[in-house]
Each structure stands twice: as C-alpha cells, then as structure tokens.
Design an enzyme around this catalytic site. Structure first.
Site, short mmCIF file in Angstrom:
data_model
loop_
_atom_site.label_atom_id
_atom_site.label_comp_id
_atom_site.label_asym_id
_atom_site.label_seq_id
_atom_site.Cartn_x
_atom_site.Cartn_y
_atom_site.Cartn_z
N VAL A 1 -7.57 -1.52 8.31
CA VAL A 1 -6.29 -1.22 7.69
C VAL A 1 -6.31 -1.37 6.17
O VAL A 1 -5.40 -0.94 5.49
CB VAL A 1 -5.16 -2.12 8.26
CG1 VAL A 1 -4.83 -1.72 9.67
CG2 VAL A 1 -5.54 -3.59 8.18
N GLY A 2 -7.38 -1.96 5.63
CA GLY A 2 -7.42 -2.20 4.19
C GLY A 2 -7.62 -0.94 3.37
O GLY A 2 -7.94 0.12 3.91
N CYS A 3 -7.43 -1.07 2.04
CA CYS A 3 -7.62 0.06 1.13
C CYS A 3 -8.94 -0.04 0.41
O CYS A 3 -9.28 0.83 -0.40
CB CYS A 3 -6.49 0.11 0.11
SG CYS A 3 -4.91 0.43 0.86
N ILE A 4 -9.68 -1.09 0.61
CA ILE A 4 -10.91 -1.32 -0.15
C ILE A 4 -12.12 -1.16 0.76
O ILE A 4 -12.18 -1.74 1.82
CB ILE A 4 -10.92 -2.75 -0.77
CG1 ILE A 4 -9.72 -2.94 -1.68
CG2 ILE A 4 -12.21 -3.00 -1.53
CD1 ILE A 4 -9.75 -2.11 -2.94
#
Lengths: 103, 175
Positions: free
Chosen positions: A100-103
């Site tokens: 779910v992260g953006c990184i």
C-alpha cells in the site's frame, strides 16, 4: 471471492491478490507468474517471493527501498525479475496483499 | 461518452524540476519512483535551482525553505503544533531554523522509508528511471557534468529533452 489457481481453490480480492497467505503454494505462485507475464520462476524469483512472505508474516511494511537493502536482491535485479511493477507483481506471486505504500 | 481510449494508461512521465529546496525536490523524486514501481517509464529533468539536487556540493544539504514559504505552518516541520498556526517568516530567518526544520522533516521522512536525496536518485536510476540536467542552467551556474552526481544520464538542451519525452502516452509535469 473464490478462484481456482493451479487446481486449488483460493480466496482472492478483485485484483487477484490472495487474501489468505496460508492458502499459497509454489504451484499457485507459478500460475500467477504466468498470468502476470513473468514466465517461469527461477531460484532468484523464489528467493524474493520467500523473503516477501517472511516479511509479511512478521508484519513488516514492504517498500522498494527496504527490498533493495534486504541483501536478498538489488533494486536493479528486482526490476529485472519482475518487470512492469516489481513490488506489486512479486507480492501477488507471493500470495500476500498488494503493497500500500508509495515508496 | 467514455471510450476505451480514455483509459489509455500513462506510459511515461517526464518531470521538470525547477526548485532547489528540499520541499521543491522531494515530490518529483517520489512521483518518479512511484511511476517506476507501477511499470511507468520516468525521467527527471533538473533545471534552474533544481540542479541543487544533482550538484555534489549541494545535494546532501538541501533545506526546507522557512522564509517566504506561506504554506509552511507549525505542524509542517513536525513540531506537533496546530496546522492552522503559521510558521513566522521572522523566525524562519533566524540562522539555524531552516536547518532545524529540515532535520525534523528528514527524521519524519526516514520513518516512512523515504530515502535521502542521493540515495533516492540512485534508487530511481537503478529502477531504470533517467536523470537529466538542463544544459542552459548548467552554463548559467557554471557547472560541469563532473560537478554532478554520478547517476546523471546526460546534460540535455530543452530540445533534446522534448525529443527524449516523445511518444504517445507521455506526460510532462513541471514542478
């Protein structure tokens, strides 16, 4: 929803990610890899897949940066092994939720 | 009427980075890395003060701008104060305040696994993203390619950058 992958009925979400990591096996991984256009899974693929499952079981949040620092795979290798979305595709093959992260 | 064409995926993004503060550079790095993670091609074109993110002498010391930054508030440098409380420009001008705000922000970003600028550029480069510097801005700031970090793919003119961005499905963003 239910889906039969490699002869096993498993629970998946609408994007095809397994919702119960314990239903996973290597035949399922191979079938998802083919579906995702990754092709035959090599030892290098499986090393990543197993690492992802271990981390997931520990409750760690997975990022592309943490993968590159894991010692299991470099960033370059990860992109080469799972082209077109390294973390998404490897997670799907590993039978764990979509990161779910953006990184 | 929605046609299948409306759903054409983004194939490539070219991001022009013209700001040189920490808060000016990070959004572009995050968007470029995020694109690569989705299988989208990404290139970054650093121009004007954006070159601060590539020059070896500056890139490890980028600061949050605490002066003339009307959007900055007391919550933003992670001071834990209300977001409605403005960050006084007068305070921002005191020596060390920008460095302190930067320190707090860096700490918060590290917690979210956002790498420092140099490592972030390496990550984007390793992922197949391209890093370009603007020739005109290089000339203006008297910078040479060897003054820039080693992951810079090329120094390009504006025309070359547009050529590099060619193709249906490319989006060009300016930050």
């Amino acid at each position: 929803m239910k889906k039969t992958i490699a002869g096993t009925e498993v629970d998946v979400n609408e994007e095809g990610y397994l919702t119960d990591a314990s239903q996973w096996n290597e035949a399922i991984a191979a079938a998802i890899a083919t579906e995702e256009g990754i092709g035959a899974l090599t030892d290098a693929h499986m090393k990543v897949v197993r690492y992802l499952r271990e981390q997931q079981a520990k409750g760690a949040s997975l990022t592309i940066r943490s993968m590159g620092k894991s010692g299991v795979v470099t960033t370059k290798e990860l992109y080469d092994l799972f082209p077109g979305g390294p973390l998404k595709k490897s997670s799907k093959i590993a039978g764990i939720p979509k990161p779910v992260g953006c990184i | 009427m929605s046609t299948p064409d409306d759903k054409q995926p983004v194939k490539k993004i070219s991001i022009i980075v013209s700001k040189g503060s920490l808060d000016g550079i990070y959004p572009a790095l995050i968007m470029a890395n995020g694109a690569r993670m989705e299988g989208i091609e990404a290139s970054l074109f650093f121009t004007f003060f954006g070159l601060n993110a590539l020059a070896n002498k500056t890139l490890d010391h980028l600061k949050v701008s605490t002066v003339g930054n009307a959007a900055l508030n007391m919550a933003m440098p992670m001071l834990g104060l209300p977001i409605t409380m403005p960050f006084p420009t007068v305070v921002g001008a005191i020596p060390g305040v920008s460095a302190f705000a930067t320190h707090l922000m860096n700490k918060e970003m590290e917690k979210l696994d956002i790498p420092p600028v140099r490592e972030f550029l390496e990550l984007i480069s390793d992922s197949g993203g391209k890093i370009f510097a603007c020739k005109l801005a290089m000339d203006m700031f008297k910078l040479k390619k060897e003054d820039l970090m080693d992951r810079v793919d090329a120094v390009l003119t504006v025309g070359q950058f547009y050529e590099e961005s060619a193709g249906a499905g490319t989006h060009i963003l300016f930050t």
